[in-house]
Write a protein that holds these residues in place. Structure first.
Motif, PDB file in Angstrom:
ATOM      1  N   ILE A 225       0.845  -1.192   0.000  1.00 45.53           N
ATOM      2  CA  ILE A 225       0.000   0.000   0.000  1.00 45.53           C
ATOM      3  C   ILE A 225       0.881   1.244   0.000  1.00 45.53           C
ATOM      4  N   GLU A 226       0.874   1.980  -1.109  1.00 45.91           N
ATOM      5  CA  GLU A 226       1.634   3.231  -1.197  1.00 45.91           C
ATOM      6  C   GLU A 226       0.684   4.411  -1.014  1.00 45.91           C
ATOM      7  N   PHE A 227       1.152   5.450  -0.301  1.00 47.96           N
ATOM      8  CA  PHE A 227       0.309   6.611  -0.028  1.00 47.96           C
ATOM      9  C   PHE A 227       1.184   7.766   0.424  1.00 47.96           C
ATOM     10  N   GLU A 228       0.581   8.930   0.533  1.00 52.71           N
ATOM     11  CA  GLU A 228       1.273  10.096   1.096  1.00 52.71           C
ATOM     12  C   GLU A 228       0.670  10.417   2.449  1.00 52.71           C
TER      13      GLU A 228
ATOM     14  N   HIS B 197       4.830  13.140   2.917  1.00 51.65           N
ATOM     15  CA  HIS B 197       5.881  12.187   2.573  1.00 51.65           C
ATOM     16  C   HIS B 197       5.273  10.903   2.001  1.00 51.65           C
ATOM     17  N   LYS B 198       5.937  10.337   1.016  1.00 52.24           N
ATOM     18  CA  LYS B 198       5.516   9.052   0.467  1.00 52.24           C
ATOM     19  C   LYS B 198       5.822   7.941   1.462  1.00 52.24           C
ATOM     20  N   GLN B 199       4.844   7.098   1.718  1.00 55.09           N
ATOM     21  CA  GLN B 199       5.031   6.006   2.655  1.00 55.09           C
ATOM     22  C   GLN B 199       4.472   4.711   2.059  1.00 55.09           C
TER      23      GLN B 199
ATOM     24  N   MET C 121      -9.762   1.669   3.395  1.00 55.45           N
ATOM     25  CA  MET C 121     -10.427   0.439   2.975  1.00 55.45           C
ATOM     26  C   MET C 121     -10.376   0.255   1.461  1.00 55.45           C
ATOM     27  N   HIS C 122     -10.558   1.345   0.705  1.00 60.43           N
ATOM     28  CA  HIS C 122     -10.532   1.219  -0.762  1.00 60.43           C
ATOM     29  C   HIS C 122      -9.144   0.816  -1.255  1.00 60.43           C
ATOM     30  N   LEU C 123      -8.086   1.266  -0.566  1.00 61.31           N
ATOM     31  CA  LEU C 123      -6.730   0.859  -0.936  1.00 61.31           C
ATOM     32  C   LEU C 123      -6.503  -0.620  -0.644  1.00 61.31           C
ATOM     33  N   LEU C 124      -7.021  -1.069   0.473  1.00 61.00           N
ATOM     34  CA  LEU C 124      -6.904  -2.478   0.835  1.00 61.00           C
ATOM     35  C   LEU C 124      -7.696  -3.356  -0.138  1.00 61.00           C
ATOM     36  N   GLU C 125      -8.889  -2.906  -0.496  1.00 57.73           N
ATOM     37  CA  GLU C 125      -9.705  -3.666  -1.450  1.00 57.73           C
ATOM     38  C   GLU C 125      -8.987  -3.798  -2.790  1.00 57.73           C
ATOM     39  N   ALA C 126      -8.391  -2.687  -3.257  1.00 58.33           N
ATOM     40  CA  ALA C 126      -7.673  -2.715  -4.530  1.00 58.33           C
ATOM     41  C   ALA C 126      -6.442  -3.616  -4.461  1.00 58.33           C
ATOM     42  N   ALA C 127      -5.712  -3.556  -3.345  1.00 58.09           N
ATOM     43  CA  ALA C 127      -4.516  -4.393  -3.184  1.00 58.09           C
ATOM     44  C   ALA C 127      -4.880  -5.873  -3.120  1.00 58.09           C
ATOM     45  N   ALA C 128      -5.968  -6.194  -2.428  1.00 58.19           N
ATOM     46  CA  ALA C 128      -6.425  -7.587  -2.369  1.00 58.19           C
ATOM     47  C   ALA C 128      -6.856  -8.063  -3.754  1.00 58.19           C
TER      48      ALA C 128
ATOM     49  N   GLU D  69      12.624 -18.267   8.909  1.00 54.17           N
ATOM     50  CA  GLU D  69      13.380 -18.157   7.658  1.00 54.17           C
ATOM     51  C   GLU D  69      13.102 -16.847   6.940  1.00 54.17           C
ATOM     52  N   ARG D  70      11.924 -16.259   7.213  1.00 55.32           N
ATOM     53  CA  ARG D  70      11.601 -14.974   6.576  1.00 55.32           C
ATOM     54  C   ARG D  70      10.768 -14.122   7.530  1.00 55.32           C
ATOM     55  N   ILE D  71      10.964 -12.817   7.433  1.00 58.33           N
ATOM     56  CA  ILE D  71      10.228 -11.863   8.246  1.00 58.33           C
ATOM     57  C   ILE D  71       9.504 -10.883   7.327  1.00 58.33           C
ATOM     58  N   ILE D  72       8.228 -10.649   7.635  1.00 60.56           N
ATOM     59  CA  ILE D  72       7.454  -9.629   6.940  1.00 60.56           C
ATOM     60  C   ILE D  72       7.235  -8.487   7.924  1.00 60.56           C
ATOM     61  N   CYS D  73       7.731  -7.311   7.601  1.00 61.05           N
ATOM     62  CA  CYS D  73       7.584  -6.131   8.442  1.00 61.05           C
ATOM     63  C   CYS D  73       6.485  -5.241   7.882  1.00 61.05           C
ATOM     64  N   TYR D  74       5.680  -4.664   8.758  1.00 61.65           N
ATOM     65  CA  TYR D  74       4.619  -3.755   8.309  1.00 61.65           C
ATOM     66  C   TYR D  74       5.226  -2.557   7.603  1.00 61.65           C
ATOM     67  N   HIS D  75       6.370  -2.128   8.088  1.00 63.61           N
ATOM     68  CA  HIS D  75       7.113  -1.038   7.455  1.00 63.61           C
ATOM     69  C   HIS D  75       8.393  -1.622   6.866  1.00 63.61           C
ATOM     70  N   GLY D  76       8.341  -1.946   5.593  1.00 62.84           N
ATOM     71  CA  GLY D  76       9.521  -2.504   4.934  1.00 62.84           C
ATOM     72  C   GLY D  76       9.255  -3.738   4.108  1.00 62.84           C
ATOM     73  N   GLY D  77       8.186  -4.466   4.419  1.00 59.62           N
ATOM     74  CA  GLY D  77       7.835  -5.651   3.641  1.00 59.62           C
ATOM     75  C   GLY D  77       8.678  -6.860   3.997  1.00 59.62           C
ATOM     76  N   LEU D  78       9.004  -7.659   2.986  1.00 57.05           N
ATOM     77  CA  LEU D  78       9.727  -8.913   3.200  1.00 57.05           C
ATOM     78  C   LEU D  78      11.217  -8.647   3.334  1.00 57.05           C
ATOM     79  N   TYR D  79      11.813  -9.150   4.421  1.00 51.70           N
ATOM     80  CA  TYR D  79      13.247  -8.966   4.649  1.00 51.70           C
ATOM     81  C   TYR D  79      14.031  -9.981   3.844  1.00 51.70           C
TER      82      TYR D  79
END
Length: 245
Positions: free
Chosen positions: A9-12, A16-18, A42-49, A218-228
């Motif tokens: 999910i990309e947004f401002e 700042h872009k986050q 919610m609309h961003l989440l719906e589109a991403a899903a 073996e893998r970590i998913i961060c809310y800020h940063g995604g897949l390590y």
């Protein structure tokens, strides 16, 4: 076998872009969303899903890792629009999600307002207004530390306090994946503590990272940063040493 989907999910925000990375878990019976962004996301989440080929109305459960505004901001809207979705939170965090208790982040923001620079005050005041207007949502089920949920191949609740007292991370034994939420973040390709200056208990946050070393991750998913992308165990050990040496 991986049974998860990362929602990019990309947004401002604040000029700042986050990017945030909620996660969808799925099996033949359940589709589970982990965290849900700021208000009106919610609309961003719906589109991403939808990009992942998953209809938002197929979601059966929504697990919130803690009550920061960027993790529960759209919770009430989602529950109102999709009332069948079951809301789940840690037993310590549920009273803050449902509004029974006052947001700890709001208390922190208000208590530090007089100590910050005049330049930083407008942004802090905006945060306070946003937190005050955050709509609560009822929690349908609470979970506790080390609880093993039987959905999507098994989900172990790991209580990872520090960032907030009721913060949880989720371990998926079937794929050796950790959904870290804000227990750790990725900054410039490295794992770090999320906003250490705003972490409610930094020592406890570091102990939570230490606790993660007990798991075969073996893998970590961060809310800020995604897949390590890297050696998870070595990165966690290095992070602990950074704050304890």
């Amino acid at each position: 076998m991986n049974n998860y989907h990362l929602l990019h999910i990309e947004f401002e925000y604040g000029g700042h872009k986050q990017v945030i990375t909620p996660v969808l878990l799925q099996d033949e019976r359940d589709t589970i969303l982990i965290d849900c962004g700021y208000p009106d996301f919610m609309h961003l989440l719906e589109a991403a899903a939808d990009k992942q080929g998953i209809a938002f109305e197929s979601i059966t459960k929504l697990i919130v890792t803690h009550h920061d505004i960027d993790h529960i901001g759209s919770l009430a809207e989602i529950k109102r629009t999709y009332p069948h979705i079951k809301i789940i939170a840690h037993e310590l965090d549920a009273p803050y999600v449902d509004g029974t208790r006052r947001s700890l982040r709001l208390e922190q923001a208000q208590s530090t307002l007089n100590a910050i620079t005049d330049e930083a005050k407008p942004q802090a005041e905006q945060l306070i207004r946003s937190l005050q207007s955050l709509e609560p949502a009822l929690v349908d089920q609470t979970v506790h530390s080390n609880e093993l949920l039987p959905w999507c191949g098994g989900i172990e609740i790991i209580h990872t306090p520090g960032h907030m007292p009721g913060h949880i991370s989720l371990y998926l034994p079937s794929s050796k994946t950790l959904i870290a939420a804000d227990a750790v973040v990725i900054e410039q390709g490295q794992l770090n503590i999320a906003n250490p200056q705003f972490t409610l208990d930094l020592e406890e946050a570091v102990r939570s990272v230490q606790r993660l070393l007990d798991y075969d991750i073996e893998r970590i998913i961060c809310y800020h940063g995604g897949l390590y992308n890297g050696d998870v165990k070595a990165a966690l050990q290095e992070l602990v040493q950074k704050y304890t040496s």
